[in-house]
Structure formats: structure tokens, C-alpha cells
Design an enzyme around this catalytic site. Sequence first.
Site, short mmCIF file in Angstrom:
data_model
loop_
_atom_site.label_atom_id
_atom_site.label_comp_id
_atom_site.label_asym_id
_atom_site.label_seq_id
_atom_site.Cartn_x
_atom_site.Cartn_y
_atom_site.Cartn_z
N SER A 188 33.65 45.21 52.06
CA SER A 188 32.64 45.32 50.94
C SER A 188 31.17 45.32 51.57
O SER A 188 30.38 46.09 50.63
CB SER A 188 32.85 44.15 50.08
OG SER A 188 32.85 42.92 50.40
N HIS A 216 37.76 47.70 47.06
CA HIS A 216 36.85 48.68 47.23
C HIS A 216 37.60 50.30 47.39
O HIS A 216 36.78 51.10 47.31
CB HIS A 216 35.63 48.40 47.92
CG HIS A 216 35.03 47.40 47.68
ND1 HIS A 216 33.81 47.53 46.74
CD2 HIS A 216 35.06 46.01 47.91
CE1 HIS A 216 33.23 46.18 46.43
NE2 HIS A 216 34.05 45.22 47.31
N LYS A 248 35.66 47.51 39.40
CA LYS A 248 34.85 48.26 40.33
C LYS A 248 34.89 49.84 40.09
O LYS A 248 34.43 50.02 38.81
CB LYS A 248 35.12 47.72 41.97
CG LYS A 248 34.91 46.44 42.24
CD LYS A 248 35.00 45.99 43.54
CE LYS A 248 35.10 44.51 43.95
NZ LYS A 248 34.02 43.56 43.22
N1 PMP Z 1 37.77 41.47 47.15
C1 PMP Z 1 36.71 42.04 47.73
C2 PMP Z 1 36.59 42.56 48.92
C3 PMP Z 1 35.60 42.31 46.86
O1 PMP Z 1 34.42 42.75 47.30
C4 PMP Z 1 35.39 41.56 45.68
C5 PMP Z 1 34.16 41.76 44.84
N2 PMP Z 1 32.78 41.57 45.36
C6 PMP Z 1 36.35 40.65 45.19
C7 PMP Z 1 37.69 40.61 45.90
C8 PMP Z 1 36.41 39.93 43.85
O2 PMP Z 1 36.74 40.78 42.82
P1 PMP Z 1 36.18 40.60 41.45
O3 PMP Z 1 35.02 40.88 41.37
O4 PMP Z 1 37.06 41.26 40.40
O5 PMP Z 1 36.56 38.80 41.31
#
Ligand code: PMP
Length: 402
Positions: A188, A216, A248
Amino acid sequence: MPSMTRSPALDDHLARSLAALDRAGLRRVLPHLEARHGVSLLVQGRPVIDFSSNDYLGLASDPAVIDSVRLGLLDGEVGAGAARLISGNRLEHDALERELADFKGAASALLFGSGYLANLGTLPALADQGDGIYADELNHASLIDGCRLSRATTLVYPHADPGALRTCLAESAHRFRRRWIVTDGVFSMDGDIAPLRDLLMLAREYEAWVYVDDAHGTGVLGEGGRGTVEHWGLCEGPPDVVMGTLGKALGVSGAFVTGTDTLVEYLRHRARTFVYTTGTPAPLARATRTALERARTDPQLRDTLRGNVSRLRGALADRGIAVGGDPATPILPVRIGASEATTSLGSALLSRGFLVGAIRSPTVPVNQARLRITVSAVHTAPQLDALAEVLGELLPVARTGS
Ligand code: PMP
């Protein structure tokens, strides 16, 4: 009564920690967005273009998706009122799970309230004491926490390095009853892609199972937007467990895990963040179905996104600005280094009308602060060019000051 040293007031204790964050340039503030449509924001009465959101396909403001929420509300209910195993299950949940499984080419899918909760519930349900988890060093916080909660032994391998993982497995695999390889699909904060083909080969060799967090990649990577697995052409022999998010590229909220029927049936009983939590509001599940339909049937959305990414990468390269990450992802990290310089650059960009993530420790390692630029299918060419232009002006100043 035992004698105790008197604790300071809680607020004094906490204020000292906050002051330390201030001194390190790590204090964060909530940006107050007064309005948003696509990438157009209103911040303190001023128009700002958003380059920080994960709404990669612009589906959060898609008229069909918004209409679905309205229509869903006509059924007369917002909240599901209970956990899905009690009385919170709706036809919309079942339909969405079937469609997500189909989209990912898996037998079954299970919905969670968020990606964080999916990882926090699924990993401890699957891995236990006596098991070994091999985790990429740049895994997302929710994977790290899921591994911690599992009570398995976690061994961290150098980022996206199958050679180092092989060494690690060769030295330690025999110590564990069961082995897991756990990785982000798309990282991310770095915008690069896990070497899944190599990881799956190692998993076969060392009899490990593979868990991929494709927060992502889902909706973005691969011809059909099926994610990292499709990107690497691995749909025929996918990882054992794949998590995807709905907040996302799909523009709504929540997450899901895909795998075999048995895996999903097991998680319905054992993933505590599924069992002990209220079901997703049905109107949101309905909106997510529409978003998924848009993402899978309109390849133009992904084509436009790819065009936008390459236009911005090109414009930044023309100005000598080095961008990390894989060009197939919409995440463009620009390394700055020091936290203070990164924060100042973020503020300077905001005052010029661009909201860009200024990412610092603890999200990334100390002294690896960066701008995290994210591109959307709904950015226009003038918006992309304008960001490159302003960054070309501000970046040299930020770097000499850092
Ligand atoms: N895994 C990754 C790689 C993320 O980037 C994120 C969100 N930043 C999440 C999990 C968490 O997802 P959510 O925002 O739906 O809680």
C-alpha cells in the site's frame, strides 16, 4: 491498603506522548473535507484536487452506485440489527458473496466489515500455536496484527525477496507443524506487487499455504480487474486464501475473503470478526453489487486509470522526479526521507490545491517518509499535469530544506 506511587492524571500522561510526537514531527491532523465529488474536494471553503484516496475507479461517486444505496433504503432498513449468524443475514449479502466469488474465480466468499477486520479475524482462525507464519516485512498493519493474534510464530522476510524467503524456509520450516506465507498483493505504501508466482512455488516446495491481502489489487490489476492473481496469470493455481477490500477500487466499504467452500464454511464458524459483529447494512451490500458490476463490465474504467497513471508518471519523469512502485498500480510513492520535510511539502501542496498523502513513521520506517500519490480514473489530464508542474516546483525546495 498497599502503598502506591501516585499516577499522574491520565491526560498528563497522554499529553507527554503527544508532545513527543510533536517534537518528532509526527503529529497528525484530521483533514476536514467539507464536500467531495470524485476527486474534487472542498477544504476550508477552497477547491482541492484529491491525490490521496484509494477510490481508484471513481466508483464512490458513481451515480449508479449512489442510486443503489437509495433504492436499498426503500426496503425500509439501514442497519442489519444483528450478526449475520443471528438475524442480520440478508439476500443482498448472499448475492454479493456469490458475485465476489465469481469475480475472483473462487468457489466461495465471506464478507467482513473492513479489510482490517478480515485480516484480524481470518489469520487467527487459520494459524495457531506451533505454526510458522512467513511475513513480508512491509505487510500492512492489519496483517501484522492478525499474525500477532494468531499465536503462531511469525518470521519476517525481506521485502518481496523470494531468495531470502527460501533461505528462511530452508532454515526453519521443519520447526513448524504448518507453514503460512502471508503477503500484501500490492504494497500500500510502496505501490509494488508481491512476486506471487515465486511465493507459490516456494509454498509447494515447503508445503506451506499462501494468504494474500489484495486490498489494492482488487478491481485494478489484470485485464478483468481480478487483482494480483490475474496480474501474474495465476488464476488456475491461485493462493489458498485471498482477501479483497470493498472500500478502495470498489468505492463502498467492507472486505471479503475468497477460497474453497470448506475454507469459507470454516471461517463462518471460526473468524471472530465475522461471528461476533453486526452484518453490513443491506443498502451498502446492494451498492457494492452495483460497483462490482461496474468494475467488471466496464473495462474502460481500468483503461482510463492506466492512461492516467502513465501520464502522471511521464510528466514526473520529465521533471526528473523519481517515482517508486510498479507502473501497473495507481500508487506512486515519491521518497523524501525526513518527516518534517514531508509534512511541509504536503502542506505546501495543499495550499496550492492538491491533497497528497504525506506518509511518515510508523506507517513507513523512520527516515523513509514519502509522498504517496494515488491516481484515479476520474482525474483529468489537466489535473494530472498541474500536479506534476507544482511538484516540480516544490520538490527541490523541500529536499534542500530537509
Ligand atoms: N490491507 C491493506 C494492504 C490496506 O492498505 C488496507 C487499508 N489501508 C487494509 C488492509 C484495511 O482495509 P480497510 O480500510 O477496508 O479496513
